[in-house]
Design an enzyme around this catalytic site. Structure first.
Site, short mmCIF file in Angstrom:
data_model
loop_
_atom_site.label_atom_id
_atom_site.label_comp_id
_atom_site.label_asym_id
_atom_site.label_seq_id
_atom_site.Cartn_x
_atom_site.Cartn_y
_atom_site.Cartn_z
N HIS A 25 2.50 43.64 47.28
CA HIS A 25 2.49 44.94 46.63
C HIS A 25 3.31 44.93 45.35
CE1 HIS A 25 1.29 47.05 50.63
NE2 HIS A 25 0.24 46.73 49.92
N CYS A 61 2.14 36.50 55.98
CA CYS A 61 3.50 35.96 56.11
C CYS A 61 3.73 35.54 57.56
CB CYS A 61 4.51 37.03 55.70
SG CYS A 61 6.21 36.46 55.97
N HIS A 113 -0.20 51.83 56.25
CA HIS A 113 0.27 50.59 55.59
C HIS A 113 -0.55 49.42 56.10
CE1 HIS A 113 2.80 47.18 54.47
NE2 HIS A 113 3.32 47.97 53.54
N GLU A 160 0.04 46.36 56.73
CA GLU A 160 0.60 45.54 57.82
C GLU A 160 0.41 46.23 59.18
OE1 GLU A 160 4.71 44.16 57.35
OE2 GLU A 160 4.89 44.19 59.53
N CYS A 190 12.21 41.98 58.74
CA CYS A 190 12.42 40.58 58.35
C CYS A 190 13.76 40.38 57.63
CB CYS A 190 11.26 40.09 57.49
SG CYS A 190 11.34 40.71 55.82
N SER A 211 5.14 49.42 47.47
CA SER A 211 5.93 48.39 48.17
C SER A 211 6.91 49.08 49.11
CB SER A 211 6.68 47.54 47.13
OG SER A 211 7.75 46.86 47.76
N SER A 212 6.67 48.91 50.40
CA SER A 212 7.50 49.59 51.40
C SER A 212 8.96 49.15 51.27
CB SER A 212 6.98 49.28 52.80
OG SER A 212 7.85 49.75 53.78
N ASN A 213 9.20 47.85 51.15
CA ASN A 213 10.60 47.40 51.14
C ASN A 213 11.33 47.89 49.89
OD1 ASN A 213 11.36 44.90 49.34
ND2 ASN A 213 9.22 44.64 49.91
N SER A 244 8.73 41.64 46.57
CA SER A 244 7.51 41.13 45.93
C SER A 244 7.64 41.07 44.42
CB SER A 244 6.32 42.01 46.34
OG SER A 244 6.65 43.36 46.26
FE1 SF4 Z 1 7.44 38.11 54.91
FE2 SF4 Z 1 8.56 38.86 52.62
FE3 SF4 Z 1 7.09 40.60 54.03
FE4 SF4 Z 1 9.48 39.81 54.87
S1 SF4 Z 1 9.06 40.99 53.02
S2 SF4 Z 1 7.61 39.97 56.10
S3 SF4 Z 1 9.53 37.63 54.26
S4 SF4 Z 1 6.36 38.74 53.03
#
Ligand code: SF4
Length: 336
Positions: free
Chosen positions: A59, A114, A142, A144, A212, A240-242, A285
């Site tokens: 993302h 991943c 989402h 995933e 993760c 992008s969730s993270n 990402s």
């Molecule tokens: Fe994998 Fe990166 Fe997604 Fe974590 S953020 S699950 S390491 S692709």
């Protein structure tokens, strides 16, 4: 463009005369993203364009645009890929139904899921085989979550945050397990699990962390920045969730404001008003070139003093998807 909401000024933060940038480490590009992007690049190199990619490989707008220029074609549905073509599945993972659709269309597939997402798929399959009800903590819609849910649709119920925990229903309260999306807020997930445990005291936890290492490390790092920075800039895309969770983590940790930007030119000069310390980081990402551009933009406005704030070392790497490793092994070796 921003996702910021103002919060109270950090009470213990000293005022400084010089303008500086606190640069988070670790930040940006994680092992799963590195592998997924390398998979598309390697496929383009081996087979030539076009290489189809189902969903954004990761993302990030810049990454997608760069790969498009090299000959990747991004599609949302397998049916959009011409029969007999090569398709790469994104880092977020896909449901088994998508593999079946690809087989029907006689597509050659390269699975760039991943490995840390694949681990959760395996957990879902195992618990479903043992007839557990699985409460999957994640964000509705989402990619995933769609992929993981597809592994055991009859056993999985989505729980989208603490407020949703009370709605969860299971068949047998003595046989319930929770799993989660990899890129959630660590703090909010703890809240959700606590809320679920009030309804289901026998709730089983996953055998290891589902959120993760990269997500966790970036949240810890951005919280550290927020102790001293009045403004935190997170480089990352809105889907992008993270990256979104990092903005929330910064605000939660005391930054006066935090913003998400894809590119340096999205930064508003007004955000810098009265700010002597800027915290800078990026989602999992995001390639570092985008952070470098923000550093340059800030330096042009007097923020020339850059200090690294390191909270962890990262050395994890993943090998290329097996479909490419197999093919690479069959490549002729050049004469010396
Ligand atoms: Fe994998 Fe990166 Fe997604 Fe974590 S953020 S699950 S390491 S692709």
């Amino acid at each position: 463009m921003n996702t910021a909401t103002p919060s109270q000024a950090h009470p213990a933060r000293p005022t400084r005369a010089t303008k500086r940038v606190l640069l988070a480490s670790p930040r940006g590009w994680c092992a799963g993203v590195d592998r997924a992007v390398a998979a598309v690049e390697k496929a383009l190199e081996l087979y030539g364009p076009p290489i189809y990619v189902r969903h954004e490989i990761v993302h990030n707008k810049y990454v997608v645009q760069t790969l498009e220029r090299k000959g990747a074609i991004f599609v949302e549905k397998t049916q959009e890929v011409p029969e007999g073509s090569i398709v790469v599945f994104s880092a977020h993972g896909v449901a088994p139904a998508v593999h079946a659709e690809a087989a029907e269309r006689k597509l050659a597939t390269i699975d760039a899921t991943c490995p840390l997402v694949t681990k959760i798929h395996r957990e879902a399959i195992r618990f479903a085989n043992e007839d557990y009800d699985i409460l999957l903590i994640g964000h509705e819609g989402h990619e995933e979550v769609i992929g993981t849910s597809g592994e055991a649709p009859d056993h999985i119920t989505l729980v989208d945050g603490p407020a949703d925990a009370a709605n969860a229903k299971v068949r047998d309260e003595s046989k319930v397990v929770w799993l989660s999306q990899t890129t959630l807020s660590v703090d909010e997930t703890t809240e959700t699990v606590d809320a679920l445990k009030t309804s289901f005291p026998n709730l089983l936890s996953p055998p290891s962390d589902d959120i993760c290492y990269a997500t966790q490390n970036r949240q810890i790092a951005v919280k550290k920045l927020a102790e001293d920075a009045q403004l935190v800039i997170v480089v990352g895309s809105r889907n992008s969730s993270n990256s979104q969770r990092m903005v929330e983590a910064a605000l939660g940790a005391g930054a006066d404001s935090a913003y998400l930007v894809d590119f340096a030119d999205e930064i508003d000069e007004a955000w810098l008003q009265g700010v002597t310390t800027v915290g800078l980081t990026s989602g999992a990402s995001v390639p570092d070139v985008l952070v470098d551009n923000v550093l340059k933009w800030l330096a042009e406005r007097g923020y020339t003093d850059v200090e690294a704030v390191k909270t962890a070392d990262e050395s994890i790497t993943f090998s290329l998807p097996k479909e490419l490793r197999r093919n690479l092994r069959s490549q002729p070796v050049d004469d010396p």
